[in-house]
Design an enzyme around this catalytic site. Sequence first.
Site, PDB file in Angstrom:
ATOM      1  N   ASP A 127     -36.302 -69.405  19.876  1.00 26.71           N
ATOM      2  CA  ASP A 127     -35.705 -70.011  18.916  1.00 26.71           C
ATOM      3  C   ASP A 127     -35.768 -69.238  17.555  1.00 26.71           C
ATOM      4  O   ASP A 127     -34.455 -68.947  16.935  1.00 26.71           O
ATOM      5  CB  ASP A 127     -36.123 -71.245  18.673  1.00 26.71           C
ATOM      6  CG  ASP A 127     -35.803 -72.403  19.715  1.00 26.71           C
ATOM      7  OD1 ASP A 127     -34.873 -72.243  20.492  1.00 26.71           O
ATOM      8  OD2 ASP A 127     -36.533 -73.563  19.750  1.00 26.71           O
ATOM      9  N   ARG A 165     -49.355 -77.059  10.305  1.00 29.19           N
ATOM     10  CA  ARG A 165     -48.239 -76.916   9.492  1.00 29.19           C
ATOM     11  C   ARG A 165     -48.677 -76.687   8.067  1.00 29.19           C
ATOM     12  O   ARG A 165     -47.787 -75.777   7.389  1.00 29.19           O
ATOM     13  CB  ARG A 165     -47.445 -78.157   9.687  1.00 29.19           C
ATOM     14  CG  ARG A 165     -46.941 -78.294  11.301  1.00 29.19           C
ATOM     15  CD  ARG A 165     -46.528 -77.114  11.854  1.00 29.19           C
ATOM     16  NE  ARG A 165     -46.040 -77.439  13.294  1.00 29.19           N
ATOM     17  CZ  ARG A 165     -45.877 -76.348  14.021  1.00 29.19           C
ATOM     18  NH1 ARG A 165     -46.023 -75.055  13.639  1.00 29.19           N
ATOM     19  NH2 ARG A 165     -45.319 -76.496  15.107  1.00 29.19           N
ATOM     20  N   ASP A 225     -42.635 -81.884  12.973  1.00 33.07           N
ATOM     21  CA  ASP A 225     -42.963 -80.763  12.189  1.00 33.07           C
ATOM     22  C   ASP A 225     -42.022 -80.244  10.916  1.00 33.07           C
ATOM     23  O   ASP A 225     -42.364 -79.555  10.085  1.00 33.07           O
ATOM     24  CB  ASP A 225     -43.024 -79.530  13.048  1.00 33.07           C
ATOM     25  CG  ASP A 225     -44.392 -79.771  14.106  1.00 33.07           C
ATOM     26  OD1 ASP A 225     -45.422 -80.142  13.577  1.00 33.07           O
ATOM     27  OD2 ASP A 225     -44.246 -79.497  15.400  1.00 33.07           O
ATOM     28  N   SER A 283     -42.397 -77.566  26.408  1.00 27.07           N
ATOM     29  CA  SER A 283     -42.578 -76.917  24.679  1.00 27.07           C
ATOM     30  C   SER A 283     -44.180 -77.170  24.484  1.00 27.07           C
ATOM     31  O   SER A 283     -44.715 -78.281  24.602  1.00 27.07           O
ATOM     32  CB  SER A 283     -41.664 -78.024  23.883  1.00 27.07           C
ATOM     33  OG  SER A 283     -42.008 -77.816  22.541  1.00 27.07           O
TER      34      SER A 283
HETATM   35  N1  ARG Z   1     -46.485 -84.415  18.471  1.00 25.24           N
HETATM   36  C1  ARG Z   1     -47.275 -83.605  17.991  1.00 25.24           C
HETATM   37  C2  ARG Z   1     -47.350 -83.663  16.528  1.00 25.24           C
HETATM   38  O1  ARG Z   1     -46.310 -84.147  16.097  1.00 25.24           O
HETATM   39  C3  ARG Z   1     -47.101 -82.169  18.400  1.00 25.24           C
HETATM   40  C4  ARG Z   1     -45.877 -81.609  18.047  1.00 25.24           C
HETATM   41  C5  ARG Z   1     -45.215 -80.114  18.669  1.00 25.24           C
HETATM   42  N2  ARG Z   1     -45.350 -80.268  20.264  1.00 25.24           N
HETATM   43  C6  ARG Z   1     -44.771 -79.483  20.743  1.00 25.24           C
HETATM   44  N3  ARG Z   1     -45.321 -79.395  22.188  1.00 25.24           N
HETATM   45  N4  ARG Z   1     -44.239 -78.354  20.414  1.00 25.24           N
HETATM   46  O2  ARG Z   1     -48.386 -83.363  15.882  1.00 25.24           O
END
Ligand code: ARG
Length: 393
Positions: A13, A96, A125, A177
């Site tokens: 990506d 993040r 995110d 993912s």
């Molecule tokens: N659900 C989790 C959060 O919002 C992780 C998000 C990212 N997950 C991922 N498999 N890329 O913090």
Amino acid sequence: MKKVILAYSGGLDTSCIVRWLKEQGYEVICFVADLGQGLGQGEDLAAIESRGLAAGAAKVYIKNLQDEFAEDFILPALKANAIYEGKYLLATALGRPLIAKYLVQIAHKEKAGAVAHGCTGKGNDQVRFEVSVGILDPELEILAPVREWEFKSREEEIEYAQQYNIPIDVTKKKPYSIDRNLWGISIEAGVLENLEQEPPEDAYLITKSPTGTSTYPKYIEVYFEKGVPKKIDGKSYKLKTLIQHLNEIGGLFGVGRADLVENRLVGIKSREIYEAPAAAILYTAHKELESLVLDRECSHFKEAVALKYAELVYYGLWNSPLKAALDSFVQATQKNVTGAVKLKLFKGACVAVSRKSRHSLYKKELSTYGKEDKFNQKLAEGFIRIWGMPYKR
Ligand code: ARG
């Protein structure tokens, strides 16, 4: 030329994003934040850099932020015992705002007017990045190519990458993912989207299946000083290393797995599984020590704070005034959180079996049913009468 700083992972990506942003007339500078996702081990740093450059970046910054992540992001959440919806120890969510901090910093250094990320429009995110960046520098433009570009599938992205000679590993099948850092792993998509199916073993990366782990338990002792984990079995570690160490031990005993259907900030429910052995061990130990040294009112109030704290982290409000205020409260509660907790790791479980602290509020002469009893039972009568008085008709 307009300049943009892109949060770059080296994956398909964000590699396509580099090229795509270039086509929109931007000079692209990539920023790779090393939060302990395994760069330099599985993923060669030089390979990521050259991939970014091959995709068209003018420059690639790679920064090891693991210590800062541990000290300034993981530690406050641990002290708060912040946990989202009873299960999620917030690894992704905590990372993040740190990445956002450096996006802004590098943007200033490079005199760029924009930052970009590779998040989809359906997740948390994007919110965390954009709210964090917006608080740190409201002037910066924020670009989210995945929300607006034309690709509808992974196949289309691969085609695009091949067309522009972006070196990506297309042979690697990607059934899930995955977001990984020092504090844990978040895994979603693929078969996990079927709520009626147990997560297959191949979805887990760092924890052994509890069914297959040792038939003997392992005991470890974690020592804290003012809420900060300092030693394991008497040996001192700096926080980052201590976490790495506990991830290894915990993983061997299948500790720290979670499977939950969670409420995303954008209103979608999603099923995600998590692995966070060190986080699970440290939360258990820390809470156990607090139960010894905090008085009842402080302890109960702190549980309410933990809930709110976790929401703020999950919702991308790391840099909000309320979060800062809660940090002050939490910090004040940690004054006496010094002592040791011994834990038993066994087939996926982590339970405390012993705790000690010089600040312990436990008084055996009061709680005992033995002959050392010093509690004056007669006092209870008056206490109960007054306590129940308002409710009597
Ligand atoms: N659900 C989790 C959060 O919002 C992780 C998000 C990212 N997950 C991922 N498999 N890329 O913090």
